[in-house]
Design an enzyme around this catalytic site. Structure first.
Site, PDB file in Angstrom:
ATOM      1  N   THR A 142      -2.241  -7.073  -2.500  1.00 18.82           N
ATOM      2  CA  THR A 142      -3.198  -6.913  -1.592  1.00 18.82           C
ATOM      3  C   THR A 142      -4.137  -5.931  -1.265  1.00 18.82           C
ATOM      4  O   THR A 142      -3.712  -4.298  -1.866  1.00 18.82           O
ATOM      5  CB  THR A 142      -2.720  -7.600  -0.265  1.00 18.82           C
ATOM      6  OG1 THR A 142      -1.927  -8.094  -0.507  1.00 18.82           O
ATOM      7  CG2 THR A 142      -3.465  -7.818   0.467  1.00 18.82           C
ATOM      8  N   GLY A 178       3.487  -2.410   2.540  1.00 19.15           N
ATOM      9  CA  GLY A 178       4.159  -1.474   3.502  1.00 19.15           C
ATOM     10  C   GLY A 178       4.928  -0.425   3.213  1.00 19.15           C
ATOM     11  O   GLY A 178       4.794  -0.291   1.882  1.00 19.15           O
ATOM     12  N   GLU A 231       2.786 -13.415   2.577  1.00 21.53           N
ATOM     13  CA  GLU A 231       3.565 -14.201   1.316  1.00 21.53           C
ATOM     14  C   GLU A 231       3.105 -15.423   1.415  1.00 21.53           C
ATOM     15  O   GLU A 231       3.416 -17.098   0.861  1.00 21.53           O
ATOM     16  CB  GLU A 231       4.985 -14.914   1.682  1.00 21.53           C
ATOM     17  CG  GLU A 231       5.663 -13.855   1.834  1.00 21.53           C
ATOM     18  CD  GLU A 231       5.518 -13.172   0.221  1.00 21.53           C
ATOM     19  OE1 GLU A 231       5.826 -13.717  -0.716  1.00 21.53           O
ATOM     20  OE2 GLU A 231       6.301 -11.705   0.429  1.00 21.53           O
TER      21      GLU A 231
END
Lengths: 675, 675
Positions: free
Chosen positions: B154, B193, B437
């Site tokens: 992303t 993350g 997702e």
């Protein structure tokens, strides 16, 4: 390195200017944004005063909310107290008075982020429930902040059902004192704002006992902390209730009372008094008091419910005009997400609702102003209608706006989920409005009770209050619309809403009647109808909101551009409501399946029409960047740059994490030799 | 003082025992709670292993979540890293292996509160996308934590639409390296993350350029921090993206690349390779890769979507059996709020949904296991169906469960709003599942595209995948039900769901066709149908869920008690869905208004029936108090005592506030003399 990068990128996207994707949206506005702002404010003079207040507040660094998203609960509280104290100074300095024209804009300007809001409730309850002597004694002290007040009603075990409160106040004739106690843990006062760490005094609601007889819940002024050193008074246990979903800046508190003695004069005694010998005297009508509690629900709608939705719409719509994602047509540039029908369907109904609710809020204020005048003249006839209206609209608007803010948040994807978007705090805060000042379901049932009574009265040919006279209307058989354009005729959709509202009230009244006649006990029968009663109450409020929007649009006739776009929004609000609650309208065939297809077609068409003015429509809300406090929603639309810059300020980037030394290095080094 | 109070009250309500209001709920269970737990786990052996894992984790103080609600983002991150490192040790110590039976329960036991989850995605992407040599090189390093991996897909400006990613990787034949760059701010990697502060390596997705030609998005392994001292590597700018609505324990990060050079071997090259001379070679099928991405959506449903709803139901239903508010009948004791129809109508449909989704999740896993076997044998026929299913169900379940958790939170009134209830964190976390997702609306449109294709194929008499064969079914005219009991017949309601799903697919397909035939461009026509396409996709998933619930209940025949209560829940889930989406069923007259009244009656009756088993039904989820981490939801129901005790631990009560010395004392003292 980061800074180098920053300045380079800043040039790249032209931080000094407005993002061209947002600028282009403003060039095609079909109406005067400034004109609409004036309409919303209720006149140019109001706009001027509001902007002046906002400017003064925002220019003052003490009121800055720049670090809000990075602060702990302790830091937020401290900042809120600092702001509250500073605000007193500021008001004095500016000559702003509580009865002046600026006052209503101050809270909006500080974005609610100040302490001592319960101090105001403390004062209002004394003004309303206290005798002249009590008002004369306490109000000046409170006004000058010689004490800090709170309002202790809710208990651990009791919220909306006041009669169930368990705190006791026993009158001791020998000492002429009330002895206050928290008899069990569920009786502990819990949630009152400003009480956890600030308040020196509070109004405690407790069951009054005189000579062993209970007289029900009464209010008592109790000092809880020393005015000298702030230590807890004898018999008082108090503290903060800990972390919440929002309101970190408020010290919501708990309070236990163990044989706390207060003088007889501390029971607020405008309406009832315990005389020295223990004689209980009730005097005058408490109705004005109920009226006051009722007005609180209406007074919070603007700042706590409607404004947050307006802000969320502003953020999400501006972002959607700047964010590009995927392609609408192959070969073209990626499309603005606002050009996708699904995105329009998420955001534009919320925008329409924000306008609808702003106007219905005006309607409610007029209703209450009229009611207040009557009540001043001891005419209490309108009380049931006012109570039902304030309950129903508080519930409907808070529920709708909370859902709307959540939709806006989710419509911004991952970036909406960042606190820096401003949307999470708007959501977590507005959510509370569904619970406080009466839990929504209970409030809707209050409205439903009123509707059922009025329906029965109307059926019996008795007079009923003006806002529900429609319940006596003859029910038309079918919706007369023939094509999708007919559904842009307000008469058509207002009639559909009215029909549905009547049907839900009447069918639930009939079910209730049937149950009772079949032998079910009255209270049990009521319980078995409550799901449908809630539907009826919502339908009533929805109908009034649509009708009021239509009437408001009609009155805008001297500004054609504004009237036209407001008409579109009104249509959208109405048709969205039918589309989303299709079952209620189809149920008895008033709207046919074919007509529902027409409604859907008109509704989807309207999305495309309003989309063109979406950015000007949120610009008209006239929020400053500081008041939005959103990396996504700023006027210039430079969202990525701002997200990046704001993230730098996060404490997560300002500290070498102890986690590396303690855990990561040992983990990595243990085996580094083998790499 | 507070402590004295505490012990006194503790005795008063008997903290040592179970609150009698909750105990009584358990005495009347109509089924074996332990038996139902076993059914949910898929057998007694699974239950045994799960409990063993949970016990080991909860006994270890390192995994304690006791202070979670009081910690800052920095503290949460540090704790998550500590837990992740400790978990490695623990697994080794216990002999738990990644392919062992315990593994799937570990994440549940630590309640997701650990770092390095992206490290696992890093490993999976190398396993799936890397060549044998790459797997052999990197996987052992990652397994032994000689590096910490992340997954950088992303970007600030791009999420779901991968083709739009802007990061570039240019091949330099002279040095045999890829040169990675972040060409503009919107190309900055954002959200990954473990990347903000932990990761040493990451898989970067970038547009591959060779000799000036773009070959689209490819994955590259990039080192971002020194293994020796964790300093950022040359050309790397990275940090934490700041505060979010939840996931405070995860260091979601940003990453800018400036002329970062990596060896040719670092492009993951199982499916495509750049040869030393720059020749681009594509080999094999990437389909298996898409399949892997698809399975992620299904694999997250249990822990991230369904379990949170089960937890929220457990908390809200236990609390509703303990909380008393107002009176149902005059003269009686205050009633448990669970006895109010409106409270039942909020909570019990969520409970039914939790069961429905647990079972449909089993169905999806079977579907995917079968699909995986076929794909291993290079049969990719089922891919479109699997993709459509994973997309639609991920969207439907996350949306439904998020709304369900919110309902549970609000149903607990003010106490639900306290972080100590556990509900706010459940809500703010599950909300993210609607976005990550694949954003839900986009996913539903993927499912809709599949449905429209299948509908066209079915209409043309071509074979279609098994889960959608119903689209070819003959449409019955009207629902045959004659009374409210008929609607407890699964054949009746499954048929109604099927009919509605077909109608929505077919009518939207028709609208699409009409638009195209009237000259609207294909992509534009698609956009104009998307609101209705989303409806069709939801209706499809809803239908499959109801049908699967019915089939699951049928298979429970050897346990009559459990089958009976599951049948009630299945009925409730189905009828609630019709009641709440009445318009979809009434639209073409398949269900008449009179039948809708029967459905409503049956639905409301069921609430009363299931209410009796509500507490046993949540007990069967078998959550420990530690895993719920809720002052309202504990097994013993001593909610007020626990709220009070937990509040004491809040930092707001452990610090003399500087606000008093700085602001309150000056304010109060300034004028104290005049009091």
């Amino acid at each position: 390195m980061a800074l180098l990068g920053t300045s380079k990128y800043a040039q790249g996207i032209g931080l000094s200017g407005v993002n061209p994707d947002l600028a282009s949206e403003r060039q095609t506005a079909s109406f005067s944004v400034e004109g609409l702002t004036t309409v919303l404010d209720g006149g140019a003079e109001h706009t001027r005063v509001r902007r002046a207040v906002v400017e003064v507040i925002e220019r003052d660094p003490v009121f800055s909310r720049e670090n809000q998203y990075f602060q702990t609960q302790n830091e937020r509280y401290e900042a809120a107290v600092r702001k509250a104290v500073h605000l007193q100074k500021k008001m004095h300095e500016m000559g702003w008075r509580e009865d002046g024209p600026e006052f209503i804009y101050i809270y909006r300007a500080v974005a609610g982020d100040v302490a001592f809001l319960l101090h105001r409730v403390f004062m209002r309850s004394i003004s309303v429930l206290g005798s002249d002597e009590q008002v004369a004694k306490w109000i000046p002290l409170a006004t000058k902040h010689q004490l800090i007040g709170s309002y202790a009603q809710t208990e651990l075990g009791h919220g909306t059902y006041l009669q169930g409160l368990e705190t006791t106040a026993v009158f001791d004739t020998t000492t002429q004192e009330f002895i206050l106690n928290t008899p069990k843990i569920s009786a502990m006062k819990w949630w009152p704002g400003d009480m956890g760490r600030s308040a020196t005094h509070t109004v405690v609601f407790a069951q009054l006992y005189v000579h062993g007889k209970c007289y029900g819940v009464h209010p008592f002024i109790v000092q809880i902390r020393s005015l000298w050193d702030h230590s807890l008074c004898p018999g008082i246990t108090a503290g903060d209730i800990g972390p919440k979903m929002n309101f970190e800046h408020i010290d919501n508190g708990y309070l236990m009372l163990q044989n706390v003695r207060i003088p007889r004069e501390n029971m607020l005694n405008k309406f009832c008094e315990v005389q020295p010998d223990g004689t209980y005297v009730r005097r005058g009508s408490q109705k004005i008091n109920y009226f006051t509690m009722t007005t609180v629900r209406v007074s919070l709608l603007s700042d706590e419910v409607i404004l947050p939705l307006m802000k969320a719409c502003t953020i999400a719509i501006r972002y959607s005009a700047v964010r590009r994602q995927s392609k609408l047509n192959p070969g073209e540039k990626e499309a603005k997400i606002l050009d996708y029908q699904t995105q329009q369907e998420k955001l534009l109904p919320q925008l329409a609702a924000a306008y609808a609710f702003h106007f219905v809020n005006n309607y409610l204020h007029k209703l209450f102003d009229r009611g207040y005048k009557e009540i001043q003249e001891r005419n209490f006839n309108s009380l049931p209608e006012l109570h039902a209206s304030s309950s129903g609209f508080k519930a409907m608007l808070s529920q709708y706006c909370t859902a709307g803010v959540e939709i806006c948040l989710r419509a911004c994807g991952g970036h909406g989920y960042s606190l820096l978007s401003g949307l999470p705090s708007l959501y977590t805060k507005i959510l509370a409005s569904c619970i406080y000042e009466g839990e929504n379901t209970i409030l809707l049932l209050q409205t439903a009770r009123f509707l059922i009574k009025c329906f029965a009265a109307a059926s019996a040919g008795q007079p009923i209050p003006q806002s529900v006279t429609y319940l006596a209307a003859v029910k038309p058989g079918k919706c007369p619309a023939k094509n999708k354009l007919d559904f842009l005729n307000p008469d058509i959709y207002v009639e559909a809403y009215q029909h549905t509202a009547i049907r839900l009230s009447s069918s639930t009244a009939a079910k209730l009647q049937d149950l009772i006649q079949s032998g079910v006990k009255k209270h049990e029968a009521w319980n078995q109808c409550t799901v449908q009663l809630v539907q009826a109450a919502k339908a009533h409020c929805h109908y009034i909101t649509v009708k009021n929007f239509v009437e408001t649009v009609e009155k805008l006739e001297n500004n054609a551009g504004i009237q036209k776009i407001m008409k579109h929004l009104c249509d959208l609000f109405a048709l969205h409501g039918i589309f989303s609650n299709a079952g209620l309208f189809l149920h008895d065939g008033y709207i046919s399946g074919a007509q529902m297809d027409m409604i859907t077609a008109s509704y989807l068409d309207l999305l495309g029409v309003i989309r063109k003015d979406a950015v000007p429509l949120v610009d008209a809300f006239d929020f400053t960047d500081k008041s939005l406090n959103s990396a996504l929603g700023s006027y210039d639309g430079n969202v990525y740059q701002r997200l990046y810059e704001w993230a730098q300020k996060s404490p997560t980037n300002q500290q070498i994490s102890p986690a590396y030394e303690k855990y990561l290095r040992p983990l990595l080094h243990n085996k580094l030799s083998k790499l």
